[in-house]
Design an enzyme around this catalytic site. Sequence first.
Site, PDB file in Angstrom:
ATOM      1  N   CYS A   2      26.152 -13.935  39.059  1.00 42.27           N
ATOM      2  CA  CYS A   2      27.477 -13.695  38.511  1.00 42.27           C
ATOM      3  C   CYS A   2      28.200 -15.008  38.231  1.00 42.27           C
ATOM      4  CB  CYS A   2      28.313 -12.902  39.505  1.00 42.27           C
ATOM      5  SG  CYS A   2      27.524 -11.391  40.044  1.00 42.27           S
ATOM      6  N   ARG A  27      23.544 -18.346  33.440  1.00 43.82           N
ATOM      7  CA  ARG A  27      23.250 -17.945  34.813  1.00 43.82           C
ATOM      8  C   ARG A  27      22.569 -16.584  34.872  1.00 43.82           C
ATOM      9  NH1 ARG A  27      27.183 -20.802  38.249  1.00 43.82           N
ATOM     10  NH2 ARG A  27      27.257 -19.091  39.702  1.00 43.82           N
ATOM     11  N   TRP A  74      25.731 -10.017  37.423  1.00 37.96           N
ATOM     12  CA  TRP A  74      24.294  -9.831  37.600  1.00 37.96           C
ATOM     13  C   TRP A  74      24.164  -8.838  38.748  1.00 37.96           C
ATOM     14  CZ3 TRP A  74      20.559 -11.016  41.428  1.00 37.96           C
ATOM     15  CH2 TRP A  74      19.242 -11.016  40.980  1.00 37.96           C
ATOM     16  N   ASN A  98      31.521 -13.264  43.085  1.00 37.09           N
ATOM     17  CA  ASN A  98      30.115 -13.656  43.009  1.00 37.09           C
ATOM     18  C   ASN A  98      29.593 -13.697  44.437  1.00 37.09           C
ATOM     19  OD1 ASN A  98      27.620 -14.852  42.594  1.00 37.09           O
ATOM     20  ND2 ASN A  98      28.460 -16.898  42.246  1.00 37.09           N
ATOM     21  N   GLY A  99      28.449 -13.065  44.693  1.00 40.08           N
ATOM     22  CA  GLY A  99      27.891 -13.077  46.047  1.00 40.08           C
ATOM     23  C   GLY A  99      27.728 -11.662  46.567  1.00 40.08           C
ATOM     24  N   GLU A 479       2.812 -22.261  38.000  1.00 42.35           N
ATOM     25  CA  GLU A 479       4.038 -22.442  37.212  1.00 42.35           C
ATOM     26  C   GLU A 479       3.855 -21.906  35.780  1.00 42.35           C
ATOM     27  OE1 GLU A 479       7.021 -22.946  37.331  1.00 42.35           O
ATOM     28  OE2 GLU A 479       7.667 -23.882  35.469  1.00 42.35           O
ATOM     29  N   LYS A 483       6.084 -19.000  34.122  1.00 41.00           N
ATOM     30  CA  LYS A 483       6.807 -19.211  32.869  1.00 41.00           C
ATOM     31  C   LYS A 483       6.512 -18.083  31.888  1.00 41.00           C
ATOM     32  CE  LYS A 483       9.026 -21.450  33.514  1.00 41.00           C
ATOM     33  NZ  LYS A 483       9.641 -22.273  34.538  1.00 41.00           N
ATOM     34  N   GLU A 486       8.057 -14.656  33.065  1.00 39.78           N
ATOM     35  CA  GLU A 486       9.510 -14.498  33.091  1.00 39.78           C
ATOM     36  C   GLU A 486      10.130 -14.392  31.696  1.00 39.78           C
ATOM     37  OE1 GLU A 486      10.639 -19.076  34.525  1.00 39.78           O
ATOM     38  OE2 GLU A 486      11.754 -17.415  35.317  1.00 39.78           O
ATOM     39  N   HIS A 502     -13.269 -14.702  44.988  1.00 36.39           N
ATOM     40  CA  HIS A 502     -12.880 -13.964  46.193  1.00 36.39           C
ATOM     41  C   HIS A 502     -12.002 -12.752  45.864  1.00 36.39           C
ATOM     42  CE1 HIS A 502     -14.722 -17.019  48.635  1.00 36.39           C
ATOM     43  NE2 HIS A 502     -14.097 -17.935  47.913  1.00 36.39           N
ATOM     44  N   LYS A 601      20.044 -17.700  36.436  1.00 32.78           N
ATOM     45  CA  LYS A 601      19.754 -19.135  36.472  1.00 32.78           C
ATOM     46  C   LYS A 601      20.016 -19.708  37.853  1.00 32.78           C
ATOM     47  CE  LYS A 601      18.642 -23.060  34.596  1.00 32.78           C
ATOM     48  NZ  LYS A 601      17.183 -23.260  34.412  1.00 32.78           N
TER      49      LYS A 601
HETATM   50  O1  M6R Z   1      18.113 -23.722  41.009  1.00 34.30           O
HETATM   51  P1  M6R Z   1      16.789 -23.685  41.716  1.00 34.30           P
HETATM   52  O2  M6R Z   1      15.859 -24.754  41.255  1.00 34.30           O
HETATM   53  O3  M6R Z   1      16.932 -23.731  43.218  1.00 34.30           O
HETATM   54  O4  M6R Z   1      16.157 -22.308  41.341  1.00 34.30           O
HETATM   55  C1  M6R Z   1      14.953 -21.886  41.905  1.00 34.30           C
HETATM   56  C2  M6R Z   1      14.354 -20.735  41.121  1.00 34.30           C
HETATM   57  O5  M6R Z   1      15.251 -19.653  41.085  1.00 34.30           O
HETATM   58  C3  M6R Z   1      14.007 -21.135  39.684  1.00 34.30           C
HETATM   59  O6  M6R Z   1      13.147 -22.236  39.645  1.00 34.30           O
HETATM   60  C4  M6R Z   1      13.361 -19.953  38.956  1.00 34.30           C
HETATM   61  O7  M6R Z   1      12.093 -19.697  39.490  1.00 34.30           O
HETATM   62  C5  M6R Z   1      13.285 -20.228  37.445  1.00 34.30           C
HETATM   63  N1  M6R Z   1      13.661 -19.054  36.709  1.00 34.30           N
HETATM   64  C6  M6R Z   1      11.939 -20.596  36.975  1.00 34.30           C
HETATM   65  O8  M6R Z   1      11.861 -20.774  35.602  1.00 34.30           O
END
Ligand code: M6R
Length: 606
Positions: A2, A27, A74, A98-99, A479, A483, A486, A502, A601
């Site tokens: 949020c 965000r 969010w 927010n929270g 990673e 990517k 997501e 395995h 974000k």
């Molecule tokens: O702000 P942060 O680096 O602590 O965030 C960690 C993860 O939420 C962030 O890296 C998330 O996995 C991204 N969406 C990856 O692209």
Amino acid sequence: MCGIVGILGKSAVATNLVDALRRLEYRGYDSAGIATVEHGALERRRAEGKLRNLESRLLSEPLAGRTGIGHTRWATHGRPTERNAHPHMTANVSVVHNGIIENFRELRLALEAKGHRFETETDTEAVVHLITDEMKRGLSPIDAVREALTHLQGAFALGIIFAGNDDLMIAARQGSPLAIGYGSGEMYLGSDAIALAPFTDAITYLEEGDWAVLRRAGVEIFDRSNARVERPVIKSVASSLLVDKGNHRHFMAKEIHEQPEVISHTLANYIDMVEGRVNFPDLGIDLAKINRVTISACGTAYYAGLVAKYWIERTARVAVEIDVASEMRYRETPLPQDGLAVFVSQSGETADTLATLRYCKVNGQRIASIVNVRTSTIARESHAALPTLAGPEIGVASTKAFTCQLSVLACLAIAIARARATITPQQEMELVAALMEIPRHISSIIRNEQPFIDIAQELSKATDVLYLGRGTSFPIALEGALKLKEISYIHAEGYAAGELKHGPIALIDERVPVIVVAPQDDLFEKTLSNMQEVAARGGQIILISDAPADSVGCKLAAHIQMPTVSAFTTPLLYAVPTQLLAYHTAVVMGTDVDQPRNLAKSVTVE
Ligand code: M6R
């Protein structure tokens, strides 16, 4: 997560509230709304989905108030409907939040028993009724909020306005970030300085437990014991041009292309370019004496930490314990005496990472954090904050922040190795020289995106994609898979190549693309053997390697030719093709690249 904004303006604030919310879109959110004080009464407009829906609502039903709050939601408690969208309100009070209010059920039951009627499924509505209840007991708005805050448990940032009071806004922060902005005869509130950048660069960050009373003439800040406190006013560096994508279609594309420059800036911060050696800040701990490094982070930042485990263990010969923060925070892991704990976070606000940091701090660790937002909570709570100079990252999918995190971690590994004399001065200079070459090599990769565009056409038809790698290429495989999933929503998994037989090999058939991250390092031959196992089962191999396609001895569906670089620096370079594959696949599929569904974000709740 949020986003919150608030404006005590000289004229109608609705348009500026929406503009500020737009700057918080990065965000992640699924509904939005604003509320203002109109002729003494509270009015609001809310809409599901994107801000444009809220804007059309405001076109047909405008708001004219000079005092207002706004929110991008969010969803955590309750579906992303208009009814659950913020601001929440009674006739007296309107709140954005927010929270998570952890004790909202108890509060709600108690308030319902007193006759309050709740309209939503949210935890936030309990806050609105709690303040309203205190005001009904005869407390002033300020006293009512002060009293209500003592009943709230959890992590929150709040913005509150009141009917009949055009010159009052109250903010409170416990666990979720909140910034106050100073204008000329105007005051502002925002989840971060980015939201407020078009209005002001004079910012105060509230600290844990702070609450603040804003009026057009200024702000009074109180700490958790209600003592009046002064917090510094800093000059924010958030750019008002931030929303500009340049010539790119998406922020993610822009951020991928910025990597040569921002990696150079980041490396320049940790390297003495003249001497060709690492120039690392004093972490306040003797690096020669540490016998364990603890690393924790979430998501992409965790994968950066995982690369560092290989680097530090191999180069500096120190054991590294690493875990995702959501697990480590509850594992009650024993920690060494006077150990070094390293936290990696782009936003510097990730709730799990922050909680793990606090656990390590209480347990005597020296805390170093690698953060992109220098004013963030994680940076401020660390003994040493090690900034990445990536600039604001707007795309939800992390790209340039990741490679900048790797840049700092590579320098940290070299700094520890030097302190422990596990490398010679000559070896240090070779490693540093290899790092300094990386921006140039990345430039050569992103100069021609056509191979990635071509492969993306095929990847977009897949329902499952596997990524394989060994050594430091294993975290890059993880990673790469993250990517792709997501932003394209294609199911993807990364595996250590040696683990294939395995279990995961059962998934391989001619419909499954297998992306193999395989620089010609000391594990290359082993990865090639795993690739043969995939080929033998009809898997469609996409090889990312500096080895020529005709040298690998099996049929490839595609080959991305990489430049040859030092084995130490391959993760920095090989991250880039995985980013481009994910990006172009998402573009082919027509997804919302910069704000993928369900993702935020800055993850300020656990
Ligand atoms: O702000 P942060 O680096 O602590 O965030 C960690 C993860 O939420 C962030 O890296 C998330 O996995 C991204 N969406 C990856 O692209």
